[in-house]
Design an enzyme around this catalytic site. Sequence first.
Site, mmCIF file in Angstrom:
data_model
loop_
_atom_site.group_PDB
_atom_site.id
_atom_site.type_symbol
_atom_site.label_atom_id
_atom_site.label_comp_id
_atom_site.label_asym_id
_atom_site.label_seq_id
_atom_site.Cartn_x
_atom_site.Cartn_y
_atom_site.Cartn_z
ATOM 1 N N PRO A 94 0.839 -1.248 0.005
ATOM 2 C CA PRO A 94 0.170 0.006 -0.036
ATOM 3 C C PRO A 94 0.878 1.285 0.051
ATOM 4 C CG PRO A 94 -0.178 -1.080 2.072
ATOM 5 C CD PRO A 94 0.765 -1.891 1.103
ATOM 6 N N LEU A 99 5.507 2.118 4.397
ATOM 7 C CA LEU A 99 6.083 0.685 4.117
ATOM 8 C C LEU A 99 7.195 0.710 2.956
ATOM 9 C CD1 LEU A 99 2.957 -1.324 4.912
ATOM 10 C CD2 LEU A 99 4.605 -0.462 6.692
ATOM 11 N N SER A 101 7.001 1.953 -0.029
ATOM 12 C CA SER A 101 6.367 1.592 -1.636
ATOM 13 C C SER A 101 6.959 2.328 -2.515
ATOM 14 C CB SER A 101 4.862 1.823 -1.589
ATOM 15 O OG SER A 101 4.348 2.897 -2.342
ATOM 16 N N ALA A 103 10.211 3.503 -2.709
ATOM 17 C CA ALA A 103 11.557 2.763 -2.748
ATOM 18 C C ALA A 103 11.547 1.369 -3.604
ATOM 19 C CB ALA A 103 12.277 2.420 -1.317
ATOM 20 N N ALA A 104 10.377 0.526 -3.282
ATOM 21 C CA ALA A 104 10.373 -0.839 -3.824
ATOM 22 C C ALA A 104 9.860 -0.532 -5.235
ATOM 23 C CB ALA A 104 9.004 -1.778 -3.346
ATOM 24 N N ASP A 145 15.642 3.183 3.173
ATOM 25 C CA ASP A 145 14.469 2.495 2.508
ATOM 26 C C ASP A 145 15.032 1.556 1.190
ATOM 27 O OD1 ASP A 145 12.917 3.724 4.276
ATOM 28 O OD2 ASP A 145 11.251 4.479 2.716
HETATM 29 O O1 PMV Z 1 7.496 6.796 4.978
HETATM 30 P P1 PMV Z 1 8.673 5.953 4.407
HETATM 31 O O2 PMV Z 1 8.323 4.578 4.299
HETATM 32 O O3 PMV Z 1 9.181 6.390 3.270
HETATM 33 O O4 PMV Z 1 9.908 5.825 5.371
HETATM 34 C C1 PMV Z 1 10.642 7.181 5.416
HETATM 35 C C2 PMV Z 1 11.861 7.003 6.384
HETATM 36 C C3 PMV Z 1 12.273 8.224 6.729
HETATM 37 O O5 PMV Z 1 13.476 7.865 7.924
HETATM 38 C C4 PMV Z 1 11.344 9.438 7.607
HETATM 39 C C5 PMV Z 1 12.939 9.179 5.541
HETATM 40 C C6 PMV Z 1 14.247 8.452 5.000
HETATM 41 O O6 PMV Z 1 14.841 8.887 3.895
HETATM 42 O O7 PMV Z 1 15.112 7.582 5.685
#
Ligand code: PMV
Length: 306
Positions: A94, A99, A101, A103-104, A145
């Site tokens: 989702p 989670l 998404s 980066a994936a 990520d």
């Molecule tokens: O919300 P997500 O799954 O994109 O995770 C972000 C993680 C952070 O530490 C807030 C940002 C980063 O670039 O590490």
Amino acid sequence: MNFGFGQAHAKAHLLGEHSVVYGYPAIIAPLLSLSTKAEVIDSDKTLIETDNFSGTMFQLNYRFSGIYSLLTELLNFFEEPDLTFKLHIKSNIPSKKGLGSSAAYAVAIVKAFCDYFDYHYSDEEVFKIAQISENKNHGRSSGGDTYAVMAEGPIFFDTNKDATILKLDTKAYIVVADSGTAGLTSQAVQLVADNYEKDPETFGNYFKQMGAIAEKGREEIIADDLKDFGRLMTENQNLLAKLGVSTPYLERLIKIALNNGALGAKLTGGGLGGSIVALTDTEAKAAEIKIALNKAGAPESWISKI
Ligand code: PMV
């Protein structure tokens, strides 16, 4: 006909989101049941198709400029800037739930093009190219990520931006639950940056404490000391709330997880909505927590063995 395939999975930050953007370490676990799959196929016209988009490169630039920049860079990297192709992406991760998404998506696309061009890549190469869209999406991305969505096990992402897979022999299970509200990673990263700029001493100190928690967490999880690791997760949550990225929805679910026997719980990812993660030491307990979270209104939740 030429064809390329790539995939990547979801992730959950166990410790250290946000402070990781400021150079402190983080511990991030893979969520292997959620994944993004990308296919590139020869075509005389370029068409990009995802679950919620279908269109040309031009239209993609308008809606998803991070992916557009990534594709442009990939075509230049392979010295085929005028290549026409069909890119089909299917994902059950989702989006806007903390989670990984985005980066994936990026990693699956990079791997699919490497496969299409029969190019044997290293994780570092995939990382470098995928970060183009991550930096565009988040404003400023730590890179954690991007490594986590490629890694088969939990990673310790350190201050030098190196990812080490933690070799664990642990009873740990996590329950990840969607709070039902959208996480806003780029806004959350910006909010934290603004708060830090206004009061560098206080916020710098929060980051430092979070860094120390992640360092300690690595020892606890390696020792399978889950009570202490859980306590660190809850401590990390209190600091995330001080950064300004928690919400009443997230806090309600965290409380429900803790009241139902979780050893620790916190928001996971960027926050301002999105998901929570709770820790337990048995599968049965994880199932109980999942039921309690679903009853409390979490629209979706997942159990994962660490
Ligand atoms: O919300 P997500 O799954 O994109 O995770 C972000 C993680 C952070 O530490 C807030 C940002 C980063 O670039 O590490």
